[in-house]
Design a protein around this motif. Structure first.
Motif, PDB file in Angstrom:
ATOM      1  N   ALA A   1       0.800  -1.221   0.000  1.00 22.41           N
ATOM      2  CA  ALA A   1       0.000   0.000   0.000  1.00 22.41           C
ATOM      3  C   ALA A   1       0.835   1.275   0.000  1.00 22.41           C
ATOM      4  O   ALA A   1       0.279   2.365  -0.116  1.00 22.41           O
ATOM      5  N   LEU A   2       2.169   1.160   0.131  1.00 23.27           N
ATOM      6  CA  LEU A   2       3.016   2.337   0.265  1.00 23.27           C
ATOM      7  C   LEU A   2       4.120   2.340  -0.784  1.00 23.27           C
ATOM      8  O   LEU A   2       4.580   1.283  -1.220  1.00 23.27           O
ATOM      9  N   SER A   3       4.547   3.531  -1.155  1.00 24.06           N
ATOM     10  CA  SER A   3       5.696   3.658  -2.049  1.00 24.06           C
ATOM     11  C   SER A   3       6.955   3.260  -1.298  1.00 24.06           C
ATOM     12  O   SER A   3       6.967   3.151  -0.073  1.00 24.06           O
ATOM     13  N   SER A   4       8.049   3.059  -2.036  1.00 28.31           N
ATOM     14  CA  SER A   4       9.290   2.600  -1.429  1.00 28.31           C
ATOM     15  C   SER A   4       9.802   3.577  -0.377  1.00 28.31           C
ATOM     16  O   SER A   4      10.240   3.178   0.706  1.00 28.31           O
ATOM     17  N   SER A   5       9.754   4.881  -0.667  1.00 31.58           N
ATOM     18  CA  SER A   5      10.263   5.876   0.285  1.00 31.58           C
ATOM     19  C   SER A   5       9.402   5.944   1.538  1.00 31.58           C
ATOM     20  O   SER A   5       9.922   6.017   2.664  1.00 31.58           O
ATOM     21  N   LEU A   6       8.089   5.900   1.372  1.00 33.93           N
ATOM     22  CA  LEU A   6       7.196   5.935   2.533  1.00 33.93           C
ATOM     23  C   LEU A   6       7.326   4.656   3.349  1.00 33.93           C
ATOM     24  O   LEU A   6       7.271   4.688   4.581  1.00 33.93           O
ATOM     25  N   LEU A   7       7.502   3.532   2.666  1.00 34.43           N
ATOM     26  CA  LEU A   7       7.631   2.260   3.356  1.00 34.43           C
ATOM     27  C   LEU A   7       8.891   2.229   4.216  1.00 34.43           C
ATOM     28  O   LEU A   7       8.883   1.726   5.342  1.00 34.43           O
ATOM     29  N   GLU A   8       9.984   2.799   3.697  1.00 34.88           N
ATOM     30  CA  GLU A   8      11.222   2.844   4.472  1.00 34.88           C
ATOM     31  C   GLU A   8      11.031   3.660   5.743  1.00 34.88           C
ATOM     32  O   GLU A   8      11.494   3.274   6.826  1.00 34.88           O
ATOM     33  N   SER A   9      10.333   4.777   5.632  1.00 37.85           N
ATOM     34  CA  SER A   9      10.077   5.610   6.799  1.00 37.85           C
ATOM     35  C   SER A   9       9.164   4.898   7.785  1.00 37.85           C
ATOM     36  O   SER A   9       9.350   4.997   9.010  1.00 37.85           O
ATOM     37  N   GLU A  10       8.160   4.173   7.272  1.00 34.80           N
ATOM     38  CA  GLU A  10       7.249   3.441   8.144  1.00 34.80           C
ATOM     39  C   GLU A  10       7.976   2.330   8.899  1.00 34.80           C
ATOM     40  O   GLU A  10       7.709   2.071  10.065  1.00 34.80           O
ATOM     41  N   LEU A  11       8.907   1.671   8.229  1.00 35.84           N
ATOM     42  CA  LEU A  11       9.626   0.562   8.852  1.00 35.84           C
ATOM     43  C   LEU A  11      10.664   1.034   9.858  1.00 35.84           C
ATOM     44  O   LEU A  11      10.742   0.519  10.981  1.00 35.84           O
ATOM     45  N   PHE A  12      11.473   2.023   9.459  1.00 34.57           N
ATOM     46  CA  PHE A  12      12.629   2.398  10.257  1.00 34.57           C
ATOM     47  C   PHE A  12      12.520   3.761  10.931  1.00 34.57           C
ATOM     48  O   PHE A  12      13.375   4.109  11.749  1.00 34.57           O
ATOM     49  N   GLY A  13      11.495   4.551  10.575  1.00 33.51           N
ATOM     50  CA  GLY A  13      11.354   5.871  11.148  1.00 33.51           C
ATOM     51  C   GLY A  13      12.277   6.880  10.473  1.00 33.51           C
ATOM     52  O   GLY A  13      13.061   6.523   9.592  1.00 33.51           O
ATOM     53  N   HIS A  14      12.185   8.136  10.866  1.00 37.18           N
ATOM     54  CA  HIS A  14      13.052   9.156  10.281  1.00 37.18           C
ATOM     55  C   HIS A  14      13.339  10.257  11.290  1.00 37.18           C
ATOM     56  O   HIS A  14      12.588  10.461  12.246  1.00 37.18           O
ATOM     57  N   GLU A  15      14.433  10.950  11.054  1.00 40.09           N
ATOM     58  CA  GLU A  15      14.819  12.083  11.877  1.00 40.09           C
ATOM     59  C   GLU A  15      14.132  13.349  11.368  1.00 40.09           C
ATOM     60  O   GLU A  15      13.752  13.435  10.196  1.00 40.09           O
ATOM     61  N   LYS A  16      13.998  14.306  12.226  1.00 41.08           N
ATOM     62  CA  LYS A  16      13.448  15.595  11.821  1.00 41.08           C
ATOM     63  C   LYS A  16      14.350  16.218  10.756  1.00 41.08           C
ATOM     64  O   LYS A  16      15.564  16.279  10.916  1.00 41.08           O
TER      65      LYS A  16
END
Length: 263
Positions: free
Chosen positions: A106-121
């Motif tokens: 359901a998610l693009s590759s970039s969004l999926l990476e953020s969903e899996l591993f999180g992101h910094e501000k």
């Protein structure tokens, strides 16, 4: 009201109080989000079926549930892969910890990476605050990766590292984090063929396929159709506030002869 300051106060003191208030609100929101994601999986799942294939599956589930190994659940769409995953978690040593689900398709590759591993501000445009990923949020629990075959090759390499080492970095961070997460993956595709076609990493496939479970399609277990039909009739009756109904013999016989495409 979160806190107060007494006059006279220094500017830095006020900034510090505000920062604590913002952090407190962020933690409250994160906790509420985590609870809402976990809520659908808090109920004890039920596997319906008394056919030989379902009895074998129930036995296999009991065997793999007590392990901490990665589980790969294969089966056609509509066979109940998510219910099987929830059943494995419910009977596992991690039953009292969180179970989160992520639909990889359901998610693009970039969004999926953020969903899996999180992101910094500030890691990318729109990243206005730090965000914890699913691996970090499920530390000690179970992460269900639905339709694992849909993730990109680049992301497959990062997922492989988490499965091997239990380590990852948030997007935009160089800080390595260590987690203890049991992964349950599902797919409706033939991963061995995906590996042969170069669409899926072979090393990742072996890391996922530690404890394999295969769910038989409905056409292979016609004996379970009456049980499923009764369950669905009861569910609909409760939803509509009506008395439960039952199917007669000819209707059941007709349904058992149907091939049920799409399960």
């Amino acid at each position: 009201a979160f806190d107060f300051v007494t006059k006279p106060f220094e500017g830095e003191q006020l900034v510090l109080v505000i920062r604590r208030a913002v952090e407190h609100r962020r933690l409250l929101q994160e906790n509420a989000t985590l609870r809402s994601r976990a809520a659908p999986y808090d109920q004890t799942p039920t596997l319906i079926g008394q056919s030989p294939p379902m009895k074998r599956l129930a036995q296999q589930i009991h065997q793999v549930a007590t392990s901490h190994g990665t589980v790969l659940i294969c089966g056609q769409s509509g066979t109940g892969k998510e219910i099987v995953a929830r059943t494995v978690h419910t009977h596992s040593p991690r039953r009292d910890r969180v179970l989160l689900c992520l639909n990889c398709a359901a998610l693009s590759s970039s969004l999926l990476e953020s969903e899996l591993f999180g992101h910094e501000k500030g890691a990318f445009t729109g990243a206005d605050q730090l965000r914890k990923g699913r691996f970090e949020l499920t530390d000690g629990g179970t992460l269900l990766l639905d339709e694992i075959s849909e993730i990109s090759r680049e992301l497959q390499a990062k997922l492989l590292r988490v499965l091997q080492e239990g380590q990852f970095e948030r997007v935009g961070s160089s800080l390595t984090m260590q987690v203890d997460v049991r992964v349950i993956a599902t797919t409706n595709r033939d991963l061995t063929r995906c590996v042969a076609d170069g669409e899926f990493r072979q090393d990742l496939y072996y890391r996922l396929n530690v404890l394999p479970l295969h769910i038989p399609p409905l056409c292979e277990r016609a004996e379970d159709v009456p049980l499923l039909a009764d369950q669905f009739l009861m569910t609909v009756a409760m939803r509509e506030g009506k008395a439960p109904k039952r199917l007669d013999g000819p209707a059941i016989e007709l349904m058992q002869q149907y091939p049920w495409p799409g399960n």
